[in-house]
Motif scaffolding. Structure first.
Motif, short mmCIF file in Angstrom:
data_model
loop_
_atom_site.label_atom_id
_atom_site.label_comp_id
_atom_site.label_asym_id
_atom_site.label_seq_id
_atom_site.Cartn_x
_atom_site.Cartn_y
_atom_site.Cartn_z
N ASP A 125 12.17 7.19 -0.90
CA ASP A 125 11.31 6.02 -0.69
C ASP A 125 11.89 5.00 0.28
O ASP A 125 11.14 4.25 0.92
N ASN A 126 13.22 4.93 0.40
CA ASN A 126 13.83 3.93 1.29
C ASN A 126 14.02 4.44 2.71
O ASN A 126 14.59 3.74 3.55
N PHE A 127 13.53 5.65 3.00
CA PHE A 127 13.73 6.21 4.35
C PHE A 127 13.11 5.36 5.46
O PHE A 127 13.70 5.23 6.53
N PRO A 128 11.92 4.76 5.24
CA PRO A 128 11.35 3.94 6.31
C PRO A 128 12.27 2.81 6.79
O PRO A 128 12.20 2.40 7.95
N MET A 151 7.29 0.82 7.42
CA MET A 151 8.43 0.09 8.00
C MET A 151 8.30 -1.41 7.77
O MET A 151 9.31 -2.11 7.61
N LEU A 152 7.05 -1.90 7.74
CA LEU A 152 6.82 -3.33 7.53
C LEU A 152 6.75 -3.69 6.04
O LEU A 152 6.58 -4.87 5.70
N GLU A 153 6.85 -2.68 5.18
CA GLU A 153 6.77 -2.87 3.72
C GLU A 153 5.47 -3.54 3.32
O GLU A 153 5.43 -4.47 2.51
N GLU A 154 4.39 -3.02 3.89
CA GLU A 154 3.04 -3.51 3.58
C GLU A 154 2.23 -2.40 2.93
O GLU A 154 2.58 -1.23 3.00
N GLU A 155 1.14 -2.78 2.31
CA GLU A 155 0.25 -1.80 1.68
C GLU A 155 -0.52 -1.05 2.77
O GLU A 155 -0.93 -1.63 3.78
N TYR A 156 -0.75 0.24 2.52
CA TYR A 156 -1.57 1.03 3.45
C TYR A 156 -3.03 0.64 3.31
O TYR A 156 -3.55 0.49 2.20
N LEU A 170 0.60 -4.75 15.39
CA LEU A 170 1.33 -4.58 16.65
C LEU A 170 2.40 -5.66 16.82
O LEU A 170 3.55 -5.37 17.19
N LYS A 171 2.03 -6.89 16.53
CA LYS A 171 2.97 -8.00 16.75
C LYS A 171 4.09 -8.00 15.72
O LYS A 171 5.25 -8.31 16.05
N ARG A 172 3.77 -7.62 14.48
CA ARG A 172 4.83 -7.54 13.46
C ARG A 172 5.79 -6.39 13.76
O ARG A 172 6.99 -6.50 13.51
N LEU A 173 5.27 -5.31 14.33
CA LEU A 173 6.13 -4.20 14.74
C LEU A 173 7.03 -4.61 15.91
O LEU A 173 8.22 -4.26 15.94
N ALA A 174 6.47 -5.34 16.85
CA ALA A 174 7.27 -5.79 18.00
C ALA A 174 8.41 -6.70 17.54
O ALA A 174 9.48 -6.73 18.16
#
Length: 282
Positions: A125-128, A151-156, A170-174
């Motif tokens: 589970d912690n791989f991301p 990766m952002l630890e958000e709900e799908y 996009l901005k949170r990933l950047a």
């Protein structure tokens, strides 16, 4: 070798049968005039989607000796492109590879680890969070929506999506670190599927969509990412690169769908390479 020829190191597993990972990256990128040295992370008889009884050999213990030999040759690469990585140890080794033979390289990370709202079963589970560390070193990342939210630890969130939601992602990933973010599996309506891209340096956000084809086709993420990497390394702007990559991928799926071939073996991207080169102006 032409002294001006760029070299993009591809770090992926190799499935001997079933077009994905290295057997996709090598022909697509090299067809555009770029040399593609490769570092296989594992060898499989087939990919794991839809096949049973496949063989799997982990090559982690070979990666550092290969890197040490490259260092002895003073090798440096203009690009590094990573895909499926099987463990935290492989992620750590790839980070070291980027630092040692990719000092001036453009780093592309396709964080292959999840789809359809779920992490692949082989990963903890912690791989991301390990993949997020690698993405922080990248110049360009190419996740799908599932990989992005993990990766952002958000709900799908199931699509169709809104522009506000996609642009927030996009901005949170950047903010993780990459200068450019390409997000795949984006759709605003059920029958059109594509990608969104964000250039954090210019603030430009672009989209490109194509008609959705029924079915699930293995290896299409690798086809898309390889075409995008090739376009960007050939100097095309981000918006044009994703337009070309979406079109190339969708045409490959259409070809396979119309041929009614066994989709486990991947899509027919090879027949589309002449048009891909034309679209890139090569």
């Amino acid at each position: 070798m032409n002294g001006n020829q760029k070299r993009v190191l591809a770090i992926h597993d190799i499935s001997c049968v079933g077009k994905c990972s290295l057997t996709v990256a090598l022909p697509i990128i090299s067809a555009t005039g770029i040399e593609v040295p490769s570092l296989p992370t594992a060898v499989l008889s087939t990919h794991t989607g839809g096949f049973t009884g496949f063989t799997y050999r982990d090559l982690t213990e070979d990666m550092i000796p290969i890197l040490d030999h490259w260092n002895s040759l003073d090798l440096q690469f203009e690009g590094i492109y990573t895909g499926f990585l099987g463990s935290f140890e492989q992620i750590d080794i790839v980070c070291r590879i980027c630092d040692e033979v990719g000092k001036n390289a453009t780093i592309f990370v396709d964080p292959v680890m999840a789809d359809n709202g779920k992490l692949y079963g082989i990963f903890p589970d912690n791989f991301p969070q390990g993949m997020k560390k690698l993405c922080s070193k990248a110049d360009v990342i190419l996740p799908n929506v599932t990989e992005a939210v993990l990766m952002l630890e958000e709900e799908y969130v199931e699509g169709p999506y809104t522009k506000d939601y996609v642009e927030g992602l996009l901005k949170r990933l950047a903010a993780i670190g990459p200068r450019k973010v390409v997000l795949t599996g984006i759709y605003f309506e059920e029958n059109r599927l594509g990608a969104a891209a964000y250039d954090a340096e210019t603030g430009e956000i672009s989209y490109f969509f194509a008609d959705k084809i029924p079915g699930y086709y293995h290896g299409t993420g690798d086809v898309f990412s390889s075409a995008a990497v090739a376009a960007l390394m050939n100097g095309l702007p981000l918006s044009k690169a994703i337009e070309i990559a979406v079109d190339f991928t969708q045409r490959s799926i259409v070809r396979t769908y119309e041929a009614k071939s066994d989709i486990r073996y991947g899509v027919n991207f090879e027949a589309g390479i002449p048009k891909l080169l034309k679209d890139m102006g090569l």
